[in-house]
Structure formats: structure tokens, C-alpha cells
Design an enzyme around this catalytic site. Structure first.
Site: not given
Length: 128
Positions: A41, A76-77, A91
């Protein structure tokens, strides 16, 4: 996610801090690190990275938009930003709700279809 978890996020009662603010920063940082995370990428110059949330009774929708001044796509980013933001929410909230799941990461166009301008989003972070 459970209604108790969503309510705790909304009221700022999560012990680790402001969940959505931290998830927003995590998503922005992740978008900038995408070429380091995904082999092949290539780096692009991001003009803006926006990570937004819609908090509902049983889920959080995460949407990431990336604009570029480069001649390449930035899906993709944007998907990396949305995914990492969702992971951050998990989390920070896992002490309340370990049954949360992350699903439906997709590159969507402005009209909600999978074409055109990419606005990837994690549809729901929910409990099963």
C-alpha cells in the site's frame, strides 16, 4: 454492545476516559500509518482524515472519510481508520462488555452504495 455500555460511553463513565475522543485520534493516527501496516500500500498525501461516530442504544457506528491531494484512492486509509477506531472502542469498553463484536467494515460511497467516493464505516460494534 449492551445498552449499559452504550450509556456509559454517552455519559463519559468509562474509566479509561472519553471513548469516542480517543477512538477518533486512534483512527486518524491509523490512517496516517496505513502504508506501514499494509504491504504494497503506497503512501499518499492525506489532506484530511475525519472519523465520526453515531452512538445508538446497542451499537456505535464508526465512519471515516479521507481526502487526498494525491492522484490515488484512499479507501485503504479510510478503512484502516474506521477499523482501528472500532478496535479502540472495544479496548476501552471491554471491562464492561466482552461480548462486543465488530462487523461490516465496508467502503461505501456517499450515497451508501459501494461505488464512488469512499466513506468506509464499521456498521456496528455490538454484543452477541
Amino acid at each position: 454492545m449492551s445498552t449499559e455500555t452504550a450509556s456509559a460511553i454517552a455519559s463519559g463513565a468509562i474509566s479509561k476516559g472519553d471513548v469516542l475522543a480517543v477512538a477518533r485520534v486512534a483512527g486518524i493516527q491509523a490512517a496516517k500509518q496505513t502504508p506501514h501496516l499494509l504491504p504494497l500500500c503506497h503512501r499518499c498525501w492525506s489532506a484530511a482524515v475525519l472519523v465520526n461516530f453515531r452512538l445508538e442504544d446497542t451499537y456505535v457506528e464508526v465512519e471515516a472519510n479521507v481526502d487526498t491531494v494525491d492522484r490515488t484512492g484512499v479507501e485503504m486509509e479510510a478503512m484502516t481508520a474506521a477499523g482501528v477506531a472500532a478496535l479502540t472502542i472495544y479496548d476501552m469498553c471491554k471491562s464492561l462488555d466482552r461480548s462486543m463484536t465488530i462487523g461490516d467494515l465496508a467502503a461505501l460511497g456517499e450515497d451508501g452504495r459501494t461505488f464512488g467516493h469512499m466513506a468506509p464505516r464499521v456498521r456496528r460494534l455490538r454484543s452477541v
